[in-house]
Design a protein around this motif. Sequence first.
Motif, PDB file in Angstrom:
ATOM      1  N   ALA A  53       0.920  -1.197   0.020  1.00  0.00           N
ATOM      2  CA  ALA A  53       0.037  -0.147   0.058  1.00  0.00           C
ATOM      3  C   ALA A  53       0.770   1.313  -0.085  1.00  0.00           C
ATOM      4  N   LYS A  54       0.203   2.424  -0.360  1.00  0.00           N
ATOM      5  CA  LYS A  54       0.998   3.603  -0.353  1.00  0.00           C
ATOM      6  C   LYS A  54       0.266   4.358   0.632  1.00  0.00           C
ATOM      7  N   GLY A  55       1.030   5.213   1.308  1.00  0.00           N
ATOM      8  CA  GLY A  55       0.602   5.918   2.323  1.00  0.00           C
ATOM      9  C   GLY A  55       0.395   7.389   1.909  1.00  0.00           C
ATOM     10  N   LYS A  56      -0.349   8.282   2.751  1.00  0.00           N
ATOM     11  CA  LYS A  56      -0.735   9.630   2.238  1.00  0.00           C
ATOM     12  C   LYS A  56       0.815  10.213   2.089  1.00  0.00           C
ATOM     13  N   SER A  57       1.691   9.882   2.923  1.00  0.00           N
ATOM     14  CA  SER A  57       2.991  10.634   2.764  1.00  0.00           C
ATOM     15  C   SER A  57       3.735  10.327   1.460  1.00  0.00           C
ATOM     16  N   GLY A  58       3.194   9.220   0.820  1.00  0.00           N
ATOM     17  CA  GLY A  58       3.999   8.733  -0.347  1.00  0.00           C
ATOM     18  C   GLY A  58       4.742   7.653  -0.127  1.00  0.00           C
ATOM     19  N   GLY A  59       4.988   7.189   1.116  1.00  0.00           N
ATOM     20  CA  GLY A  59       5.952   6.196   1.346  1.00  0.00           C
ATOM     21  C   GLY A  59       5.002   4.744   1.320  1.00  0.00           C
ATOM     22  N   TYR A  60       5.538   3.581   1.075  1.00  0.00           N
ATOM     23  CA  TYR A  60       4.944   2.456   0.713  1.00  0.00           C
ATOM     24  C   TYR A  60       5.193   1.348   2.021  1.00  0.00           C
ATOM     25  N   TYR A  61       4.223   0.729   2.155  1.00  0.00           N
ATOM     26  CA  TYR A  61       4.285  -0.326   2.997  1.00  0.00           C
ATOM     27  C   TYR A  61       3.774  -1.472   2.870  1.00  0.00           C
ATOM     28  N   VAL A  62       4.186  -2.526   3.372  1.00  0.00           N
ATOM     29  CA  VAL A  62       3.984  -4.056   3.272  1.00  0.00           C
ATOM     30  C   VAL A  62       3.294  -4.634   4.160  1.00  0.00           C
ATOM     31  N   PHE A  63       2.061  -5.242   4.202  1.00  0.00           N
ATOM     32  CA  PHE A  63       1.246  -5.684   4.984  1.00  0.00           C
ATOM     33  C   PHE A  63       0.847  -7.412   4.435  1.00  0.00           C
ATOM     34  N   VAL A  64       1.218  -8.104   5.487  1.00  0.00           N
ATOM     35  CA  VAL A  64       1.065  -9.575   5.162  1.00  0.00           C
ATOM     36  C   VAL A  64      -0.061 -10.185   6.304  1.00  0.00           C
ATOM     37  N   ILE A  65      -1.118 -10.462   5.442  1.00  0.00           N
ATOM     38  CA  ILE A  65      -2.309 -11.027   6.298  1.00  0.00           C
ATOM     39  C   ILE A  65      -2.566 -12.433   5.879  1.00  0.00           C
ATOM     40  N   PRO A  66      -3.607 -13.015   6.669  1.00  0.00           N
ATOM     41  CA  PRO A  66      -4.033 -14.269   6.246  1.00  0.00           C
ATOM     42  C   PRO A  66      -4.703 -14.233   4.974  1.00  0.00           C
ATOM     43  N   ILE A  67      -4.665 -15.368   3.984  1.00  0.00           N
ATOM     44  CA  ILE A  67      -5.193 -15.186   2.769  1.00  0.00           C
ATOM     45  C   ILE A  67      -6.598 -15.132   2.706  1.00  0.00           C
ATOM     46  N   ALA A  68      -7.460 -15.545   3.530  1.00  0.00           N
ATOM     47  CA  ALA A  68      -8.963 -15.416   3.631  1.00  0.00           C
ATOM     48  C   ALA A  68      -9.374 -14.095   3.942  1.00  0.00           C
ATOM     49  N   GLU A  69      -8.415 -13.435   4.393  1.00  0.00           N
ATOM     50  CA  GLU A  69      -9.017 -11.944   5.156  1.00  0.00           C
ATOM     51  C   GLU A  69      -8.555 -10.867   4.072  1.00  0.00           C
ATOM     52  N   GLU A  70      -9.159  -9.536   4.495  1.00  0.00           N
ATOM     53  CA  GLU A  70      -9.180  -8.393   3.895  1.00  0.00           C
ATOM     54  C   GLU A  70      -8.449  -7.505   4.790  1.00  0.00           C
ATOM     55  N   VAL A  71      -7.454  -6.593   4.240  1.00  0.00           N
ATOM     56  CA  VAL A  71      -6.597  -5.594   5.030  1.00  0.00           C
ATOM     57  C   VAL A  71      -7.804  -4.620   5.480  1.00  0.00           C
ATOM     58  N   ASP A  72      -7.546  -4.148   6.798  1.00  0.00           N
ATOM     59  CA  ASP A  72      -8.528  -3.025   7.372  1.00  0.00           C
ATOM     60  C   ASP A  72      -7.424  -1.822   6.855  1.00  0.00           C
TER      61      ASP A  72
END
Length: 161
Positions: A53-72
Motif C-alpha cells: 500500500a501507499k501512504g498519504k505521505s507517499g511512502g510504501y508499506y507491506v502488509f502480510v495478512i491471512p489469505i482469507a482476510e482483507e486488510v483494514d
Amino acid sequence: MGKEVKTNAMRILDRNKVPYEILNYECDEFIDGLHTAQATGAPVEQSFKTLVAKGKSGGYYVFVIPIAEEVDLKAAARSVGEKSVEMIHVKDITAITGYVRGGCSPLGMKKQFPTVIHESAEAYPEIYVSGGRIGTSIKVEPQALAKVARAKFDDIIRKAE
C-alpha cells in the motif's frame, strides 16, 4: 531435476541463517492465496498474502495478512503512523517491488519497506508466504520472518460486521 533456483527472498533467509522449507506448485499465472494453499497442501489459516500500500505521505508499506482476510486500511494506516493508506495498482507491483502479482514476497523487494505482519501469525509455529515467484511458497517461523523483514506484528485485518 536441476538445482533449485533461489529467489531474493530465499537468499535473504539463507544469508540470515533462517531455516525455511520451499513448496513448489504448478502454476503458470496468478492464482489467489486460497488456490495456492490448496495446491501446496498448506493450512489456509497459516497461509499469508503480501499486500503493498501507499501512504498519504507517499511512502510504501507491506502488509502480510491471512489469505482469507482483507486488510483494514484504517488499522493498517494507524499501524504505520499514516493518516491513510491505499492499495497500489496491480500494474505498479513490479515497478515498486520487483515482484510480479502472485509472487510478491515480504522479503527481497527492491527496497526495504516498513512491514506489518498480522498478529495471528504469532500463534503458529510456522506460516506460509510467497517465495518470491509464482509457483513457490516458503514455510517459515513467523518470528524469524519478522526479524529478517524488520516487521512488527499488529491487528490489521477487517473485522466481520
